[in-house]
Design a protein around this motif. Structure first.
Motif, PDB file in Angstrom:
ATOM      1  N   TYR A   1       0.844  -1.198   0.000  1.00 40.50           N
ATOM      2  CA  TYR A   1       0.000   0.000   0.000  1.00 40.50           C
ATOM      3  C   TYR A   1       0.877   1.245   0.000  1.00 40.50           C
ATOM      4  CZ  TYR A   1      -3.719  -3.222   1.448  1.00 40.50           C
ATOM      5  OH  TYR A   1      -4.609  -4.248   1.524  1.00 40.50           O
ATOM      6  N   HIS A   2       1.954   1.169   0.768  1.00 41.49           N
ATOM      7  CA  HIS A   2       2.850   2.314   0.887  1.00 41.49           C
ATOM      8  C   HIS A   2       3.478   2.670  -0.458  1.00 41.49           C
ATOM      9  CE1 HIS A   2       6.620   4.416   1.675  1.00 41.49           C
ATOM     10  NE2 HIS A   2       5.915   5.029   2.595  1.00 41.49           N
ATOM     11  N   LYS A   3       3.725   1.667  -1.278  1.00 41.67           N
ATOM     12  CA  LYS A   3       4.356   1.885  -2.587  1.00 41.67           C
ATOM     13  C   LYS A   3       3.561   2.890  -3.426  1.00 41.67           C
ATOM     14  CE  LYS A   3       7.061  -1.368  -5.124  1.00 41.67           C
ATOM     15  NZ  LYS A   3       7.585  -2.623  -4.819  1.00 41.67           N
ATOM     16  N   GLU A   4       2.239   2.849  -3.316  1.00 47.10           N
ATOM     17  CA  GLU A   4       1.379   3.767  -4.061  1.00 47.10           C
ATOM     18  C   GLU A   4       1.379   5.161  -3.440  1.00 47.10           C
ATOM     19  OE1 GLU A   4      -0.570   3.604  -6.913  1.00 47.10           O
ATOM     20  OE2 GLU A   4       0.622   1.806  -7.189  1.00 47.10           O
ATOM     21  N   LEU A   5       1.276   5.225  -2.114  1.00 54.30           N
ATOM     22  CA  LEU A   5       1.095   6.512  -1.439  1.00 54.30           C
ATOM     23  C   LEU A   5       2.405   7.210  -1.074  1.00 54.30           C
ATOM     24  CD1 LEU A   5      -1.861   5.491   0.882  1.00 54.30           C
ATOM     25  CD2 LEU A   5      -1.963   6.967  -1.119  1.00 54.30           C
ATOM     26  N   LYS A   6       3.451   6.416  -0.849  1.00 59.74           N
ATOM     27  CA  LYS A   6       4.778   6.942  -0.482  1.00 59.74           C
ATOM     28  C   LYS A   6       4.710   7.955   0.674  1.00 59.74           C
ATOM     29  CE  LYS A   6       7.234   6.134  -4.818  1.00 59.74           C
ATOM     30  NZ  LYS A   6       6.899   4.772  -4.849  1.00 59.74           N
ATOM     31  N   THR A   7       4.021   7.577   1.737  1.00 57.25           N
ATOM     32  CA  THR A   7       3.931   8.445   2.909  1.00 57.25           C
ATOM     33  C   THR A   7       5.270   8.458   3.646  1.00 57.25           C
ATOM     34  OG1 THR A   7       3.112   6.569   4.191  1.00 57.25           O
ATOM     35  CG2 THR A   7       1.458   8.053   3.284  1.00 57.25           C
ATOM     36  N   PRO A   8       5.621   9.585   4.297  1.00 53.47           N
ATOM     37  CA  PRO A   8       6.849   9.628   5.091  1.00 53.47           C
ATOM     38  C   PRO A   8       6.822   8.649   6.269  1.00 53.47           C
ATOM     39  CG  PRO A   8       6.011  11.851   4.707  1.00 53.47           C
ATOM     40  CD  PRO A   8       4.968  10.891   4.206  1.00 53.47           C
ATOM     41  N   PHE A   9       5.603   8.286   6.710  1.00 53.09           N
ATOM     42  CA  PHE A   9       5.475   7.367   7.846  1.00 53.09           C
ATOM     43  C   PHE A   9       4.490   6.256   7.531  1.00 53.09           C
ATOM     44  CE2 PHE A   9       6.767  11.404   9.650  1.00 53.09           C
ATOM     45  CZ  PHE A   9       7.868  11.018  10.400  1.00 53.09           C
ATOM     46  N   LEU A  10       4.815   5.072   8.046  1.00 54.80           N
ATOM     47  CA  LEU A  10       3.965   3.888   7.911  1.00 54.80           C
ATOM     48  C   LEU A  10       3.844   3.263   9.286  1.00 54.80           C
ATOM     49  CD1 LEU A  10       2.537   1.598   6.318  1.00 54.80           C
ATOM     50  CD2 LEU A  10       4.800   0.635   5.880  1.00 54.80           C
ATOM     51  N   LEU A  11       2.607   3.005   9.696  1.00 52.47           N
ATOM     52  CA  LEU A  11       2.383   2.411  11.003  1.00 52.47           C
ATOM     53  C   LEU A  11       1.541   1.157  10.836  1.00 52.47           C
ATOM     54  CD1 LEU A  11       2.037   4.363  14.144  1.00 52.47           C
ATOM     55  CD2 LEU A  11       0.469   2.491  13.856  1.00 52.47           C
TER      56      LEU A  11
END
Length: 157
Positions: free
Chosen positions: A117-127
């Motif tokens: 999921y992070h790959k799409e959004l590229k958020t600075p943080f992942l929890l």
């Protein structure tokens, strides 16, 4: 309160306690979602997500308007849904939270799923959280690497 409501065993989470609006109808338990302003079926994952929403808004002072639930995104031609995304004030994704049921162990596989999921959004943080254990990662876009953090991110600016 309904008598069945008193009997339901909701797990105590490793997040601040709050008193959600619960109700029983159609033989199911429902919880009021303050973000979408509607009742949702109370699943173990939803229990964790609602605790995170409460924690972010009431304890960490994240602006409620920056939180969004279940954003759809396409991955390998499959529609996937994120559990909770926090946006910054510029409208960019800031924090992606992937919620699991308390009985789900946070393993490498769980982390890898959240990274998809992070790959799409590229958020600075992942929890990633099952309500009992929380893994907070920061993402460096230049090196494309995650670093585990000891604390939760500050509200976005």
């Amino acid at each position: 309160m309904d008598s069945n409501l008193d009997q339901i065993q909701l797990p105590k989470l490793n997040l601040p306690h709050f008193e959600p609006q619960l109700q029983e109808k159609e033989g199911k338990m429902w919880i009021f979602d303050s973000l979408r302003k509607k009742q949702l079926v109370l699943t173990p994952e939803e229990w964790v997500r609602q605790h995170w929403i409460n924690f972010l808004i009431n304890q960490l002072k994240f602006p409620k308007g920056l939180l969004a639930m279940e954003k759809g995104l396409l991955y390998n031609k499959l529609l996937k849904r994120t559990d909770l995304v926090v946006w910054n004030k510029s409208g960019n994704p800031y924090l992606l939270i992937e919620c699991k049921a308390p009985k789900v162990k946070l393993t490498q596989k769980t982390i890898e799923q959240a990274c998809i999921y992070h790959k799409e959004l590229k958020t600075p943080f992942l929890l990633i959280s099952n309500g009992l254990q929380h893994i907070c990662l920061s993402f460096d876009g230049n090196s494309e690497k995650f670093t585990q953090e000891k604390s939760f991110p500050e509200p976005p600016v």
